[in-house]
Design an enzyme around this catalytic site. Structure first.
Site, PDB file in Angstrom:
ATOM      1  CD  GLU A 132      47.761  36.224  41.490  1.00 44.84           C
ATOM      2  OE1 GLU A 132      46.922  36.969  40.974  1.00 44.84           O
ATOM      3  OE2 GLU A 132      48.981  36.265  41.208  1.00 44.84           O
ATOM      4  CB  ALA A 190      41.461  40.200  35.417  1.00 44.99           C
ATOM      5  CB  VAL A 191      47.115  38.995  33.718  1.00 38.97           C
ATOM      6  CG1 VAL A 191      46.530  37.605  33.875  1.00 38.97           C
ATOM      7  CG2 VAL A 191      47.125  39.411  32.248  1.00 38.97           C
ATOM      8  CG  HIS A 248      27.339  56.839  68.937  1.00 37.49           C
ATOM      9  ND1 HIS A 248      28.040  55.655  68.820  1.00 37.49           N
ATOM     10  CD2 HIS A 248      26.181  56.543  69.564  1.00 37.49           C
ATOM     11  CE1 HIS A 248      27.324  54.688  69.384  1.00 37.49           C
ATOM     12  NE2 HIS A 248      26.195  55.201  69.842  1.00 37.49           N
TER      13      HIS A 248
HETATM   14  P1  AMP Z   1      46.720  43.429  38.811  1.00 39.81           P
HETATM   15  O1  AMP Z   1      48.020  43.772  38.140  1.00 39.81           O
HETATM   16  O2  AMP Z   1      46.542  43.974  40.191  1.00 39.81           O
HETATM   17  O3  AMP Z   1      45.534  43.688  37.926  1.00 39.81           O
HETATM   18  O4  AMP Z   1      46.749  41.854  39.025  1.00 39.81           O
HETATM   19  C1  AMP Z   1      46.962  40.935  37.994  1.00 39.81           C
HETATM   20  C2  AMP Z   1      47.314  39.579  38.628  1.00 39.81           C
HETATM   21  O5  AMP Z   1      47.377  38.579  37.603  1.00 39.81           O
HETATM   22  C3  AMP Z   1      48.677  39.569  39.324  1.00 39.81           C
HETATM   23  O6  AMP Z   1      48.489  39.236  40.681  1.00 39.81           O
HETATM   24  C4  AMP Z   1      49.467  38.501  38.575  1.00 39.81           C
HETATM   25  O7  AMP Z   1      50.283  37.730  39.442  1.00 39.81           O
HETATM   26  C5  AMP Z   1      48.373  37.627  37.970  1.00 39.81           C
HETATM   27  N1  AMP Z   1      48.823  36.865  36.781  1.00 39.81           N
HETATM   28  C6  AMP Z   1      49.548  37.325  35.737  1.00 39.81           C
HETATM   29  N2  AMP Z   1      49.765  36.324  34.829  1.00 39.81           N
HETATM   30  C7  AMP Z   1      49.157  35.202  35.316  1.00 39.81           C
HETATM   31  C8  AMP Z   1      49.005  33.835  34.851  1.00 39.81           C
HETATM   32  N3  AMP Z   1      49.545  33.400  33.690  1.00 39.81           N
HETATM   33  N4  AMP Z   1      48.307  32.963  35.624  1.00 39.81           N
HETATM   34  C9  AMP Z   1      47.751  33.370  36.797  1.00 39.81           C
HETATM   35  N5  AMP Z   1      47.866  34.628  37.275  1.00 39.81           N
HETATM   36  C10 AMP Z   1      48.543  35.543  36.562  1.00 39.81           C
END
Ligand code: AMP
Ligand code: FAD
Length: 483
Positions: free
Chosen positions: A211, A280-281, A455
């Site tokens: 992350e 999953a970014v 309860h």
């Molecule tokens: P979400 O938008 O909740 O699906 O989370 C996606 C996550 O991926 C976010 O917390 C970003 O900070 C993380 N992220 C995006 N690009 C990168 C990268 N190159 N390396 C590591 N984490 C990333």
């Protein structure tokens, strides 16, 4: 087939299919165009949520949780089980059955309500015309009084980790593995990364989650996020914060392929090798081929369709709902927007309350919240009181041998109105609905405290946390404050 409809909806995910069904219920002639195809190449309704999102991920989360229970949790309950193994293809086949049942259900609902399903692509033209291109066949121009755009979103891809069939995958690919990878990398510790990482970690993969941010789940309440991180790491998820992925290299060939990922953290450049990698970014709005240049709909600076509070775009009688517009990319938000728009077209005046959209992460324990976090209240300078209650002293949680986590209630210091509720615990996804209802009715923490809860139930932790706001939870000693 007629080429004229009261309403044409483009997209049959949760936003679009809810909109279409509600329009038809309200007596409007309605068509819904969707281009999705299933693995067999057949048209399928339900969008991301039913086919490649909420439902299949929950099928795998539930199966993998039961596997963990059976292999490590049963013994504490006096249940002796041996020889338990995981049949991944069977788990996948069951997931596919669940998806098929639900997508088929949407088709039946369309039929039962008289919605015309049009498999293929839709494109908005000027003057409320829609170009419909069936999967096989020539484009036709349809006319509508109102158009609802619900094309959803797609996974974000990043140059350092281009998708490579079966090896570097997005969330959709991660729901299709037919075996458990030994070493699994996940880029992104967001909702999807944590859920998919949990599935495969529970089934035996060594999972590293990379992350970029230093903070874990910055959108969640800090205390809940901190506790959740500790628990998830304790389960074996190797969550590395402040780790920005900068590159990847595929090694070997065939089944022996691996991927070496390069990332930067505060100590410099690091390398780690995986047998599979999930990217999953995040997700982005999907508008490819959706809009003719003169259709009048405008995109905002982040690529979302620009809409007002009622989901009306800049083109008269053209609405947009779901992941393609501002707000959280969540199925229930999409559904409510779809219904709101249908009813507004019919002359009713409903609103979506964006202040009470619940958020859930279906790890175990689950993480769920609604409203504002404590750090948001601090930042805005609002005075508030806090009540917390741990599941470790909740009778039902103890009986069920599932005691991790807590409930936290935040209420306005002056009015006692509930401002936020945050839950880390078993069934948090179900419990949070009680908080949403309370907030929807503008309840105070005292209102919840005066409400009778069955309860023994996990819900009693919410009751006690609400009582705790005024310092008088019964099953917790609070020497500081008594009112
Ligand atoms: P979400 O938008 O909740 O699906 O989370 C996606 C996550 O991926 C976010 O917390 C970003 O900070 C993380 N992220 C995006 N690009 C990168 C990268 N190159 N390396 C590591 N984490 C990333
Ligand atoms: P979509 O569901 O993306 O549907 C859009 C549909 O429109 C698609 O079928 C697409 O093919 C079609 N389409 C697009 N353009 C055109 C066009 N021009 N012509 C014809 N058809 C078109 N949310 C939750 O609330 N809870 C969860 O537990 C959850 N889990 C998730 C897990 C995963 C792995 C993923 C990826 C997502 C998850 N989500 C979850 C998010 C949820 O899936 C989305 O918020 C939701 O699907 C958005 O609905 P939508 O109708 O806006 O778009």
């Amino acid at each position: 087939m007629t080429d004229r409809f009261d309403v044409i909806v483009i997209g049959a995910g949760p936003a679009g299919y809810h909109a279409a069904i509600r329009c038809a219920q309200l007596g409007m002639s309605t068509a819904c165009i969707d281009k999705s195809l299933d693995d067999a190449g057949q048209p399928v309704l339900g969008g991301t949520c039913l086919n490649w999102g909420c439902i299949p991920s929950k099928a795998l989360l539930d199966a993998s949780h039961k596997y963990v229970e059976a292999t490590t949790g049963f013994a504490d309950l006096g249940i002796r089980a041996s020889g338990i193994t995981m049949d991944v293809p069977a788990m996948m086949a069951r997931k596919a059955q669940v998806v098929k049942g639900l997508t088929g259900g949407v088709a039946q609902l369309f039929q039962g309500n008289g919605v015309t399903a049009l498999p293929g692509s839709g494109k908005l033209l000027a003057g409320r015309q829609v170009e419909y291109t069936p999967h096989a066949g020539a484009p036709r121009t349809l006319q509508a009084d109102h158009v609802i755009l619900a094309p959803g979103s797609v996974p974000v891809q990043i140059p350092p980790a281009p998708l490579t069939d079966g090896l570097i995958v997005d969330s959709q690919g991660a729901l299709e593995f037919q075996s458990v990878p030994k070493r699994l990398g996940v880029i992104g510790a967001g909702v999807i990364g944590l859920e998919l990482g949990s599935v495969w970690s529970r089934l035996g993969a060594e999972v590293v989650v990379l992350e970029a941010l230093d903070e874990f789940l910055p959108m969640a309440d800090e205390r809940i996020a901190r506790d959740a991180l500790k628990i998830l790491r304790g389960q074996g998820l190797d969550v590395r914060l402040g780790a920005r992925v900068t590159g990847s290299e595929v090694r070997g060939s065939g089944d022996a392929r691996t991927v070496e990922v390069t990332y930067q953290d505060k100590s410099g450049e690091q390398r780690v090798e995986f047998d599979r990698l999930i990217v999953a970014v995040g997700r982005r709005p999907f508008t490819n081929g959706l809009l003719a240049p003169d259709c009048g709909v405008i995109l905002d600076e982040r690529g979302f369709l620009h809409v007002n509070d009622h989901c009306l775009t800049d083109a008269p009688h053209v609405y947009a709902v779901g992941d393609v517009v501002r707000g959280p990319m969540l199925a229930h938000k999409a559904m409510e927007e779809g219904v709101m728009v249908a009813e507004r077209i019919a002359g009713k005046k409903p609103l979506v309350n964006y202040d009470t959209v619940p958020a859930v992460i279906y790890t175990h324990p689950e993480i769920a919240w609604v409203g504002r976090t404590e750090q948001q209240l601090k930042a805005s300078g609002d005075a508030y009181n806090v009540g917390t209650f741990p599941f470790s002293v909740n009778g039902r949680a103890l009986a069920a041998h599932d005691t991790q986590g807590m409930v936290k209630v935040l209420a306005d210091a002056e009015t006692d109105r509930i401002l936020g509720v945050h839950i880390l615990g078993a069934q948090a996804s179900e419990l949070i609905a009680q908080a949403v209802i309370a907030m929807e009715f503008d309840a105070s923490a005292e209102d919840l405290g005066l409400t009778m809860f069955a309860h023994p139930t996990l819900s009693e932790a919410l009751h006690e946390a609400a009582l705790g706001v005024a310092g008088h939870a019964i099953h917790m000693v609070n020497r500081k404050k008594r009112t």
